[in-house]
Design an enzyme around this catalytic site. Structure first.
Site, PDB file in Angstrom:
ATOM      1  N   GLU A  58      -8.701 -34.109 -49.791  1.00  9.14           N
ATOM      2  CA  GLU A  58      -7.436 -33.682 -49.183  1.00  9.14           C
ATOM      3  C   GLU A  58      -6.643 -32.890 -50.211  1.00  9.14           C
ATOM      4  OE1 GLU A  58      -5.984 -33.703 -46.011  1.00  9.14           O
ATOM      5  OE2 GLU A  58      -4.554 -32.516 -47.163  1.00  9.14           O
TER       6      GLU A  58
ATOM      7  N   CYS B  40      -1.183 -34.227 -37.952  1.00  7.98           N
ATOM      8  CA  CYS B  40      -0.780 -35.149 -36.885  1.00  7.98           C
ATOM      9  C   CYS B  40       0.308 -36.115 -37.342  1.00  7.98           C
ATOM     10  CB  CYS B  40      -2.019 -35.899 -36.401  1.00  7.98           C
ATOM     11  SG  CYS B  40      -1.648 -37.191 -35.225  1.00  7.98           S
TER      12      CYS B  40
ATOM     13  N   GLY C 176       3.804 -23.895 -24.441  1.00  9.95           N
ATOM     14  CA  GLY C 176       2.738 -24.896 -24.512  1.00  9.95           C
ATOM     15  C   GLY C 176       3.350 -26.219 -24.956  1.00  9.95           C
TER      16      GLY C 176
ATOM     17  N   ILE D 258       7.416 -26.598 -25.731  1.00  9.44           N
ATOM     18  CA  ILE D 258       8.265 -27.258 -24.726  1.00  9.44           C
ATOM     19  C   ILE D 258       8.794 -28.597 -25.250  1.00  9.44           C
ATOM     20  CG2 ILE D 258       6.651 -28.618 -23.287  1.00  9.44           C
ATOM     21  CD1 ILE D 258       9.080 -26.037 -21.880  1.00  9.44           C
TER      22      ILE D 258
ATOM     23  N   GLU E 277       8.033 -17.359 -21.845  1.00 11.96           N
ATOM     24  CA  GLU E 277       6.610 -17.674 -21.668  1.00 11.96           C
ATOM     25  C   GLU E 277       5.914 -16.482 -20.996  1.00 11.96           C
ATOM     26  OE1 GLU E 277       4.227 -20.263 -22.293  1.00 11.96           O
ATOM     27  OE2 GLU E 277       3.048 -18.662 -21.394  1.00 11.96           O
TER      28      GLU E 277
ATOM     29  N   ALA F  74       6.119 -20.496 -31.108  1.00  9.44           N
ATOM     30  CA  ALA F  74       5.181 -21.559 -30.713  1.00  9.44           C
ATOM     31  C   ALA F  74       4.092 -20.924 -29.838  1.00  9.44           C
ATOM     32  CB  ALA F  74       5.908 -22.664 -29.961  1.00  9.44           C
TER      33      ALA F  74
ATOM     34  N   HIS G 286      -6.572 -36.819 -30.501  1.00 13.82           N
ATOM     35  CA  HIS G 286      -7.577 -37.744 -29.960  1.00 13.82           C
ATOM     36  C   HIS G 286      -8.919 -37.050 -29.751  1.00 13.82           C
ATOM     37  CE1 HIS G 286      -4.765 -36.331 -26.861  1.00 13.82           C
ATOM     38  NE2 HIS G 286      -5.811 -36.144 -26.096  1.00 13.82           N
TER      39      HIS G 286
ATOM     40  N   HIS H 225       2.806 -55.053  -9.721  1.00  9.71           N
ATOM     41  CA  HIS H 225       4.094 -54.677  -9.123  1.00  9.71           C
ATOM     42  C   HIS H 225       5.208 -55.426  -9.833  1.00  9.71           C
ATOM     43  CE1 HIS H 225       7.007 -53.550  -6.064  1.00  9.71           C
ATOM     44  NE2 HIS H 225       7.421 -54.811  -6.088  1.00  9.71           N
TER      45      HIS H 225
END
Ligand SMILES: Cc1cc2nc3c(=O)[nH]c(=O)nc-3n(C[C@H](O)[C@H](O)[C@H](O)COP(=O)(O)OP(=O)(O)OC[C@H]3O[C@@H](n4cnc5c(N)ncnc54)[C@H](O)[C@@H]3O)c2cc1C
Length: 481
Positions: A34, A42, A197, A201, A218, A284, A335, A460
């Site tokens: 690293e 992340c 994206g 956003i 956009e 972005a 992920h 529920h």
């Protein structure tokens, strides 16, 4: 030459550090290199610190609406920007220390510096060209340094960085990337966000909730253009209500910089150019893989549009060289990086029954307000693929828990194969849908049919009941709408 490893991984983001842990679990002698921050983008500058900021926005929103819940809050609610940013950075630092701990616990060597492949099976680690942007948690005690290292298998997990449009390059002062947007020294009064994206956003949502006058430009016909069109349109209506100004099919063509503001020339849908002035702008417009200066060309590793080309198991065209995560192409999600890491290492270790990556089953989550989450085919893509489909929809306004929470704006949309009943896609917008989507991801992974979903009991009261009702609706059997 230093130690011989079974596996060396370049980069310690969610791809790299997960690959390292899995390799160590499988008894492989492993090292991870690293150059800047353990845990990658992340934890340091991506998923986690943004969620910390968005949590502050969520609490602020709730506090502002306290009276809807029968609560009196005296005085006005206002953000303490330094405290918000400090909380987010503290969380990032905690995550980065956590990865150091995991490397030590799993007996993975950490090598600090910048790695370059010199030949298959060999890397040279030199002094890093990058300085961490802020203090880091202490590195594991036995961290190694510069030198030549060899391994049977080398996994490239070098991640990605912000993409810049020519002529509209971020300068870190008036035009921000996600790095600067995450640590604003002061709150801008107005903000232009170029690109809607997930990254764009989420920042638009954060700043708008903080009271900033936000304009989003956009180029595509919908916000969050990869999402199902109906879900994007639903989310846009909520953003409009919150006072965000959104221009679709519009393009920033030029930016003029003032002393403390920018003026963007925006070519609108009708071809007319409008000038929009804002204190700051966030660029972005996507990210690009870190493929430069790591020796890929010399080894002849194939790349395509800024990413390394791999098969379903992370193998490149050069034996012994693998790639995972953002540097191996979209979707650029943590992920996806983690799952690719596990597949790649298990294949290297020769485990039986390793399944190749199936990109259709990678969920996508955006943590704006309202949240958006999806997996599988959109309606448009299912139709484009010539599938005969059934569609179910269920609104949050008909769900007791959503109403009790004061979060009745949302919907679930499910898409089934008409002939087989197979769940092809699920698309959600509303409160906590980023937690709910996993139910549909498991269902898709198990190749669940509509009948099995209808036979599943949902607790529920939960918002998750909207998922079942959407399935029922696809077959004309919705019970609560
Ligand atoms: C603002 C933002 C928000 C995000 N939110 C989400 C989200 O909510 N959910 C989600 O799934 N994804 C999110 N992402 C995307 C996610 O951060 C990435 O998909 C993920 O970090 C990719 O992991 P990786 O391991 O491939 O690379 P990275 O995390 O980028 O890590 C790569 C590492 O390699 C190191 N490195 C690079 N070159 C070298 C070299 N030559 N030698 C040594 N080290 C090197 C880098 O320093 C870095 O630490 C977000 C991204 C951003 C920017």
């Amino acid at each position: 030459m230093a130690d011989n490893y079974d596996v060396i991984i370049i980069g310690s983001g969610p791809g790299g550090y997960i690959a390292a842990i899995r390799a160590a679990q499988l008894g492989l002698k492993t090292a991870v290199v690293e150059r800047e921050h353990l845990a990658g983008i992340c934890s340091n500058w991506g998923c986690i610190p943004t969620k910390a900021l968005l949590r502050s926005a969520e609490v602020m929103h709730l506090a502002e609406h306290a009276k809807n819940y029968g609560l009196k809050l005296e005085g006005s609610i206002s953000p303490d920007l330094k405290a918000i940013v400090d909380r987010s950075r503290g969380i990032a630092q905690r995550m980065n220390g956590g990865v150091g701990f995991l490397m030590k616990k799993n007996k993975v060597d950490v090598i600090w510096g910048e790695a370059k492949l010199t030949k298959p099976g060999q890397i040279v680690v030199s002094k890093s060209s990058k300085k961490p942007m802020e203090p880091q948690a202490p590195l594991p005690k036995n961290t190694l340094g510069e030198g030549t290292y060899s391994a049977k298998h080398i996994i490239v997990a070098t991640g990605a960085r912000p993409r810049a449009l020519p002529g509209i390059e971020p300068d870190g002062k008036l035009i921000w990337t996600y790095f600067e947007a995450m640590v604003p020294p002061e709150m801008p009064k107005s903000l232009l966000v170029m690109g809607s994206g997930a990254i764009g956003i989420e920042f638009a949502s954060f700043y708008r909730t903080m009271g900033v006058d936000v304009t989003v430009v956009e180029v595509m016909p919908a916000v969050m253009p990869v999402e199902d069109a109906e879900i994007s349109a639903f989310a846009k209506k909520q953003f409009d209500k919150q006072g965000m100004k959104i221009h679709l099919e519009a393009k920033v063509t030029k930016v003029e910089k003032g002393a403390n503001s920018i003026t963007a020339h925006v070519e609108m849908k009708d071809g007319k150019v409008e000038k929009i002035t804002a204190d700051r702008m966030i660029s972005a417009v996507g990210v690009q893989g870190n493929i430069e200066n790591i020796g890929l060309e010399a080894l002849g590793v194939k790349t395509d549009r800024g990413c390394i080309v791999i098969d379903g198991y992370g193998k490149t065209n050069v034996p012994g060289v693998y790639a995972i995560g953002d540097v191996a192409g979209p979707p650029m999600l943590a992920h996806k990086a983690e799952h690719e890491a596990v597949i790649c290492v298990e294949k290297i270790a020769g485990l039986p029954n390793v399944h190749p990556m199936d990109k259709l089953k990678i969920p996508g989550c955006t943590y704006c307000n309202p949240q958006v989450a999806s997996v599988g085919l959109t309606e448009a893509r299912a139709k484009a693929e010539g599938k005969d489909i059934r569609i179910g929809r269920f609104p949050f306004v008909a769900n007791g828990k959503a109403i009790a929470l004061g979060e009745d704006q949302g919907m679930v949309k499910t898409i089934f194969d008409k002939k087989t009943g197979q769940l092809l896609g699920a698309h959600l917008v509303g409160a906590e849908v980023t937690e709910l989507i996993q139910g549909f991801v498991v269902a898709m992974n198990l190749e669940t049919t509509e009948e099995e979903l209808m036979h599943t009991i949902f607790p529920h009261p939960t918002i998750s009941e909207t998922m079942k009702e959407s399935v029922l609706d696809a077959y004309g059997r919705a019970l609560n709408a």
